[in-house]
Motif scaffolding. Sequence first.
Motif, PDB file in Angstrom:
ATOM      1  N   GLU A  26       0.968  -1.288  -0.129  1.00 21.71           N
ATOM      2  CA  GLU A  26       0.024  -0.274   0.166  1.00 21.71           C
ATOM      3  C   GLU A  26       0.988   1.308   0.272  1.00 21.71           C
ATOM      4  O   GLU A  26       0.724   2.571  -0.659  1.00 21.71           O
ATOM      5  CB  GLU A  26      -0.421   0.194   1.246  1.00 21.71           C
ATOM      6  CG  GLU A  26      -2.128  -0.926   1.622  1.00 21.71           C
ATOM      7  CD  GLU A  26      -2.535  -0.997   2.191  1.00 21.71           C
ATOM      8  OE1 GLU A  26      -2.871  -0.240   3.020  1.00 21.71           O
ATOM      9  OE2 GLU A  26      -3.131  -2.354   2.997  1.00 21.71           O
ATOM     10  N   LEU A  27       2.362   1.208   0.531  1.00 15.65           N
ATOM     11  CA  LEU A  27       3.277   2.283  -0.172  1.00 15.65           C
ATOM     12  C   LEU A  27       4.163   2.183   0.342  1.00 15.65           C
ATOM     13  O   LEU A  27       4.779   1.269   1.398  1.00 15.65           O
ATOM     14  CB  LEU A  27       2.972   3.041   2.384  1.00 15.65           C
ATOM     15  CG  LEU A  27       4.413   4.219   2.141  1.00 15.65           C
ATOM     16  CD1 LEU A  27       3.611   5.330   1.488  1.00 15.65           C
ATOM     17  CD2 LEU A  27       3.767   4.767   3.585  1.00 15.65           C
ATOM     18  N   SER A  73       2.910   3.645 -10.085  1.00 15.54           N
ATOM     19  CA  SER A  73       2.386   2.724  -9.352  1.00 15.54           C
ATOM     20  C   SER A  73       1.243   3.685  -9.162  1.00 15.54           C
ATOM     21  O   SER A  73      -0.497   3.473  -8.455  1.00 15.54           O
ATOM     22  CB  SER A  73       2.911   3.163  -7.597  1.00 15.54           C
ATOM     23  OG  SER A  73       4.597   2.574  -8.026  1.00 15.54           O
ATOM     24  N   ALA A  74       1.354   4.966  -9.300  1.00 12.97           N
ATOM     25  CA  ALA A  74      -0.199   5.639  -9.381  1.00 12.97           C
ATOM     26  C   ALA A  74      -1.390   5.111 -10.079  1.00 12.97           C
ATOM     27  O   ALA A  74      -2.624   4.705  -9.962  1.00 12.97           O
ATOM     28  CB  ALA A  74       0.163   7.538  -9.438  1.00 12.97           C
ATOM     29  N   ARG A  95       0.495   3.751  -3.227  1.00 13.55           N
ATOM     30  CA  ARG A  95       0.692   5.057  -3.327  1.00 13.55           C
ATOM     31  C   ARG A  95       2.480   4.756  -2.447  1.00 13.55           C
ATOM     32  O   ARG A  95       3.277   3.597  -2.170  1.00 13.55           O
ATOM     33  CB  ARG A  95       0.422   5.537  -1.762  1.00 13.55           C
ATOM     34  CG  ARG A  95       0.831   6.814  -1.333  1.00 13.55           C
ATOM     35  CD  ARG A  95       0.351   7.830   0.262  1.00 13.55           C
ATOM     36  NE  ARG A  95       0.535   8.878  -0.053  1.00 13.55           N
ATOM     37  CZ  ARG A  95      -0.386   9.702   1.211  1.00 13.55           C
ATOM     38  NH1 ARG A  95      -1.149   9.007   1.814  1.00 13.55           N
ATOM     39  NH2 ARG A  95       0.362  10.592   1.655  1.00 13.55           N
ATOM     40  N   ARG A 155       3.916   4.621   8.839  1.00 16.24           N
ATOM     41  CA  ARG A 155       2.896   5.666   7.839  1.00 16.24           C
ATOM     42  C   ARG A 155       2.749   6.826   8.395  1.00 16.24           C
ATOM     43  O   ARG A 155       3.245   7.709   7.664  1.00 16.24           O
ATOM     44  CB  ARG A 155       1.751   4.150   7.208  1.00 16.24           C
ATOM     45  CG  ARG A 155       1.093   5.574   6.254  1.00 16.24           C
ATOM     46  CD  ARG A 155      -0.152   4.675   6.240  1.00 16.24           C
ATOM     47  NE  ARG A 155      -0.971   4.998   6.955  1.00 16.24           N
ATOM     48  CZ  ARG A 155      -2.309   4.298   7.879  1.00 16.24           C
ATOM     49  NH1 ARG A 155      -2.240   3.036   6.486  1.00 16.24           N
ATOM     50  NH2 ARG A 155      -2.631   3.909   8.378  1.00 16.24           N
TER      51      ARG A 155
END
Length: 299
Positions: free
Chosen positions: A33-34, A53-54, A59, A285
Amino acid sequence: MSWLDLHLHSAVSLDGEISPRGLAELCRQERLELAALTDHNSVAGVNEFMWRSAQLGVRAISGVELDCMLDGLHLHILGYGIDTANPAFVEIEASVLQMMQQVSQRQMDAVSRLGICFDQDAVTAKAHNGVVTPESIAESVLANQENWTHPLIHPLLDGKLSKRPLVNFYWALCAPGKPAHVPVEYIPAAQAVMTIHAAKGLAVLAHPGANIGMNEKLAEKVLSLPLDGIEVFSSYHNEEATVFYKALAEKHSLLLTGGSDFHGRTKPDIHLGGINYDGREPEIRDALLAALVQAKNTQ
């Protein structure tokens, strides 16, 4: 497995394997997710990684990993949220590439002088951007059975070291203080931190357990640098090292971050998201993203 990984390498790194685009796709496949792309001394792949990635709903944070020196100690400092258009990164990449090209032959000669056999011409032919890495030497060395009984090579083929023999070849033979070490004068650590801050980024000490160990006096010396965080959760940290650096991060009010240091085949036992954060991913995060916003507004 975790959905957070803040230390990834693409083929832009001399010892990486997967393209920045392919790495973004792998992040999506592994349900990250990140993520942050932190190639060695280069930001050349960041825009492609972030763009893909976008598209995939991952993210991504811009990043880099700078090699640097502090009183003879070789450190790695991660830069997060950096402006990749800052010309300093282009200058650093060009300078490091030139140095690595210049020491490639000396590195091969240093290994050969230890009585280790390998095909220098074949290794040179496979050089990436004219650079022969210890990992590429290791591939040729480990493929030659004549080396298997050599006292420096045999441990790489048996036990824990065999999980990532190529990178452990570097740590056993070519790292500072080892018999085939060839010194490279990277930029001073203070300059690395300053460059990251000038690019509106956060400076984080990478995998200190691998570079510093659990030497508190030495760690405190390194932490005299104006760092923003410590990579507490790392593929190179056992539980004891994680606890040690977590305590230091909290003592100095520094961010806690973490990452796998994924490269691909040179570190086959390291996987994307393969870090245990003790369930602290949301906290890490949120603190990092908040610090990135603050850095953009105050630096």
